[in-house]
Design an enzyme around this catalytic site. Structure first.
Site, short mmCIF file in Angstrom:
data_model
loop_
_atom_site.label_atom_id
_atom_site.label_comp_id
_atom_site.label_asym_id
_atom_site.label_seq_id
_atom_site.Cartn_x
_atom_site.Cartn_y
_atom_site.Cartn_z
N GLU A 166 2.78 2.49 0.62
CA GLU A 166 3.86 2.89 -0.29
C GLU A 166 3.53 4.16 -1.08
OE1 GLU A 166 5.55 -0.21 -2.57
OE2 GLU A 166 5.69 -1.53 -0.84
N GLU A 353 5.53 -5.89 4.83
CA GLU A 353 5.74 -6.73 3.64
C GLU A 353 7.20 -7.18 3.56
OE1 GLU A 353 4.52 -5.18 -0.17
OE2 GLU A 353 2.70 -4.31 0.68
C1 GCO Z 1 4.46 -3.26 -3.24
C2 GCO Z 1 3.09 -3.57 -2.96
C3 GCO Z 1 2.67 -4.99 -3.23
C4 GCO Z 1 3.54 -5.75 -4.21
C5 GCO Z 1 4.65 -6.46 -3.48
C6 GCO Z 1 5.56 -7.19 -4.46
O1 GCO Z 1 5.24 -3.25 -2.29
O2 GCO Z 1 4.76 -2.99 -4.40
O3 GCO Z 1 2.74 -3.22 -1.64
O4 GCO Z 1 1.41 -4.73 -3.75
O5 GCO Z 1 2.77 -6.67 -4.90
O6 GCO Z 1 5.44 -5.53 -2.83
O7 GCO Z 1 6.09 -6.27 -5.37
#
Ligand code: GCO
Length: 447
Positions: A166, A353
């Site tokens: 990200e 994710e």
């Molecule tokens: C993000 C990160 C994760 C977060 C998850 C929930 O996408 O912000 O990769 O570390 O914890 O997405 O917000």
């Protein structure tokens, strides 16, 4: 493949990240990360929480991986903490850090779990931030040196590498807002430059993995591209959403996947366009083996009057998870991969994710009946399945997260885990969704 079956060899996994679960933030030679520093600024993190102990995974990983195996999970996305290998970000390596991850990979192997390793999940060594962090082009080359060392050390255990997690969160939200470390507001030009340095770091790391990763090594990125979802699934609104996808991701996905900074980038960035050197564009666009999409939600979009697009505001009360940035829009899991395939000819996509953050509370019997999480994840997987049937090249899915963990600004209040983390005892309790997910994995079918 029937409508709820997933393709043979589909990768089902779960994900977590070093800073959010390991703890041992200052143990065995690990250096301070920007999040260790940021968490100590009063008022930044809910409840004044920090990353010092987190889920104590540093000491409990053997039990965690045995539990993961019992949950039927065979693929696990984890990250390596850069400051655990190089405490100041560069220079002398911390051999105890290398030894820790060697033990992590040995334990995963004993449990029959395949690692997918993210090299950077926001925990920049503070020593590099002190030299400008991602504002400093040199950070990209520090990342290259760190990547070369990590890949050479662990290539016998790791074949699936993810360079960055990200980019938006450690560039725009870090140097253009106060939401993430260092939490200062720089000019648009500087923000674009940090993004450029992140893209450069990514491209350099791709080269290092190609050179040192050994046979079978594969590399991708995990990006939280903003996903426009047509409010009405007709060609006009879908076309507008595709245009919106490129515009909303003009600094990241677009240059990364369309050959560099083109007309669109310069039409938006204008005089704030990042400075780049001759070889940068080719490095940034180094071909990847897969694209990782972190996809939780999206924005609704409709065709605009001047053949562009309108992003629609959410009305009050639009359904969201307790992590209220997570508006419940499962269709993002259909449209995001679709745009990546149609706009950029991506041939392999992993959902790196997806999940939902809720304020889970155990029942008096000690169960966590998280039907809301299971429902949303199931709706997202339905959309993923729809996309696969339509030809979206989706090859795997990682549910965020294995266990409740440090949720950045929300501290430990928002829970995303398949397992409930009881922090005072560090006990892990599989939630209802974990039992459901085990069956989905076992039957490779949406139940
Ligand atoms: C993000 C990160 C994760 C977060 C998850 C929930 O996408 O912000 O990769 O570390 O914890 O997405 O917000």
């Amino acid at each position: 493949m029937n409508s709820l079956q997933f393709p043979a060899n589909f990768t089902w996994g779960t994900a977590a990240a070093a800073p959010q679960i390991e703890g041992a933030a200052f143990k065995d030679g690990k250096g301070e990360s920007v999040w260790d520093r940021f968490a100590r600024i009063p008022g930044k993190i809910e409840g004044g929480a920090n990353l010092d102990v987190a889920c104590d995974h540093y000491n409990l990983f053997e039990e965690d991986f045995a539990l993961m195996r019992s949950m039927g999970i065979k693929d696990y996305r984890l990250s390596i903490a850069w400051p655990r290998l190089f405490p100041t970000g560069d220079g002398e390596p911390n051999l105890k850090g290398f030894d820790f991850y060697k033990r992590i990979f040995d334990s995963l192997e004993r449990n029959g779990i395949t690692p997918w390793v993210t090299l950077f999940h926001w925990d920049l060594p503070q020593g590099l931030e002190d030299k400008g962090g991602w504002r400093n082009r040199e950070t990209a080359y520090s990342f290259l040196r760190y990547t070369e060392s990590a890949v050479k050390a662990f290539r016998d255990h790791v074949k699936n590498w993810i360079t960055l997690n990200e980019m938006r969160c450690f560039t725009v939200l870090a140097y253009g807002d106060v939401l993430r470390p260092p939490g200062i507001v720089e000019s648009e030009k500087v923000v674009n430059q940090t993004y450029h340095h992140a893209l450069l770091a990514h491209g350099l790391a791709v080269g290092a993995i190609r050179e040192h990763g050994g046979p079978g090594a594969r590399v991708g990125i995990a990006d939280d591209s903003t996903i426009p979802v047509p409010f009405l699934e007709t060609s006009a609104h879908a076309s507008a959403a595709a245009t919106a996808f490129r515009h909303l991701n003009f600094r990241s996905t677009d240059p990364l996947l369309s050959g560099g900074y083109g007309e669109l980038y310069h039409s938006i960035a204008k005089e704030n366009a990042a400075d780049m050197e001759a070889q940068d564009q080719q490095i940034i666009c180094s071909p990847m083996d897969f694209f990782g999409l972190n996809c939780y939600t999206g924005v609704y979009c409709r065709a605009g009057t001047d053949s562009r697009f309108d992003i629609l505001p959410f009305p009050d009360g639009y359904p969201a998870a307790d992590a209220d940035w997570l508006k419940l829009i499962p269709q993002a899991l259909y449209w995001g991969p679709k745009f990546l395939k149609e706009l950029y000819c991506i041939e392999s996509i992993y959902i790196t994710e997806n999940g939902a953050g809720y304020d889970d509370v155990p029942t008096p019997e000690g169960e966590i009946l998280d039907l809301h999480r299971r429902q949303y994840v199931r709706q997202c997987l339905l959309e993923l399945n729809r996309g696969i049937l339509d030809g979206n090249p989706i090859h795997g899915y990682f549910l965020w997260s294995f266990m409740d963990n440090f949720e950045w600004l929300d501290g430990y209040t928002k829970r995303f885990g398949l397992c409930y983390t009881d922090y005072p005892t560090q006990k892990r309790i599989p939630k209802l969704t974990a039992h459901w997910y085990k069956e989905v994995i076992s039957q490779n079918k949406l139940l």
